[in-house]
Scaffold this active site. Structure first.
Site, short mmCIF file in Angstrom:
data_model
loop_
_atom_site.label_atom_id
_atom_site.label_comp_id
_atom_site.label_asym_id
_atom_site.label_seq_id
_atom_site.Cartn_x
_atom_site.Cartn_y
_atom_site.Cartn_z
NE ARG A 105 68.99 85.20 -13.55
CZ ARG A 105 69.95 86.03 -13.96
NH1 ARG A 105 69.92 87.31 -13.61
NH2 ARG A 105 70.95 85.59 -14.70
NE ARG A 124 76.36 83.25 -17.16
CZ ARG A 124 75.04 83.22 -17.02
NH1 ARG A 124 74.44 84.03 -16.16
NH2 ARG A 124 74.31 82.40 -17.73
CG ASP A 139 75.27 84.98 -11.23
OD1 ASP A 139 74.55 85.56 -12.04
OD2 ASP A 139 74.83 84.09 -10.47
#
Ligand code: NAD
Length: 305
Positions: free
Chosen positions: A89, A152, A149
């Site tokens: 990123r 997830r 995140d």
């Protein structure tokens, strides 16, 4: 009150957000799409208008320009380049910081006085730049942070122990990037410490799988967008409905003078309250690492400015 959302950047992320927003019946009256590729924004608006006959809500959808930001409730920015296979990123910083200077300045020049919601990577740096270029109060600048995140993580744990992800009380915090981490010491399910459900090896593997999830998806399909689209919708709803819900968004840390993902309460004026997680020694070290990574990245742009 008229709830108007402007999406800047009508690519995979911007449009997954817009589509999820309509389908989830969010309290939106107007949706405006802006992209440097005007035809793309126009095509997307036309396509979305053809969902209206089958939606639970009535929304005024159009392609627009920066003057439309003036009376917007929330401006969502997903403009800029995404990661390609093998890129981190942070590799996007040069390109996307230039995009943000132009985009945020244009939004502010419109007279916009609402809340910024940022999705572009490197996320914590772009959220910081939005604050810097807009000069808005920090509570009105929200980055998606580690919300994706966290989703997830909750999915992977839930799947492993056969519990709905919504009932997993565990977060990913810190940088939305490779230094992010899970503060396992305070993670619970049904008020039981997570170590009643997972071994140390399980936790280590799960944290690595969460961190690598974006890379694994990008290797297979080239980009990730449904998860972030839904995370952005949940944050949007929390603002529009003054929910006072908790999300690990990227928010301003007065101690470190950067933005990073930690749990905060979100309502109609953005970030209402920061919640401090008690970290053990190892977790505190990981948090310092995140702060270092984000600070170094921000400094690298400030040197170019
Ligand atoms: P994309 O290439 O599909 O779309 C980007 C869009 O931005 C394009 O339509 C492009 O024309 C537009 N754009 C570029 N420069 C612009 C400008 N100056 N003004 C207006 N529009 C401009 O990319 P994507 O897959 O939608 O990803 C967008 C960003 O979101 C990337 O930085 C990506 O890394 C990030 N992302 C973040 C998360 C998260 O958890 N926050 C998750 C996935 C992707």
């Amino acid at each position: 009150m008229n709830n108007k959302i402007v999406v800047i950047g009508c690519g995979n992320v911007g449009m997954s957000y817009a589509y999820a927003l309509l389908n989830q019946g969010s309290r939106v009256d107007e949706l405006v799409l802006i992209d440097k590729n005007k035809e793309k924004a126009e095509g997307e608006a036309m396509d979305l208008n053809h969902t209206l006959a089958y939606l639970p809500i009535k929304v005024d959808i159009k392609a627009g320009d920066y003057s439309d930001c003036k009376d917007a409730t929330i401006v969502v920015i997903a403009a800029g380049v995404p990661q390609k296979e093998g890129e981190t990123r942070l590799d996007l910083i040069k390109n996307n910081s230039v995009v943000f200077k132009e985009v945020v300045t244009s939004v502010v020049e419109s007279g916009f006085d609402g809340i910024f919601l940022i999705a572009t990577n490197p996320l914590d740096v772009m959220t910081f730049l939005t604050w810097k270029y807009s000069k808005f109060k920090a509570n009105r600048i929200i980055g998606s942070g580690t919300t994706l995140d966290t989703a997830r993580l909750q999915y992977i744990i839930g799947d492993k122990v056969s519990v709905n992800p919504k009932d997993v009380n565990a977060y990913v915090i810190g940088e939305h990037g490779d230094s992010e981490f899970v503060p396992w010491s305070s993670a619970t399910i049904a008020q039981q410490n997570i170590n009643k459900f997972l071994s140390d090896d399980d936790m280590e593997k799960i944290a690595v799988d969460v961190k690598n999830a974006a890379y694994e998806i990008i290797n297979r399909k080239g980009a990730t967008y449904y998860g972030i689209g839904c995370a952005l919708v949940k944050i949007t709803n929390a603002i529009l409905d003054n929910e006072e819900s908790i999300f690990t968004v990227s928010n301003y840390s007065p101690d470190n003078k950067i933005f990073l993902g930690t749990p905060v309460v979100i309502g109609n004026d953005g970030v209402k309250q920061r919640i401090y997680i008690e970290l053990n020694e190892e977790e505190t070290e990981k948090m310092h690492k995140c702060i270092d990574v984000i600070t170094t990245a921000i400094n690298s742009i400030e040197e170019q400015d």
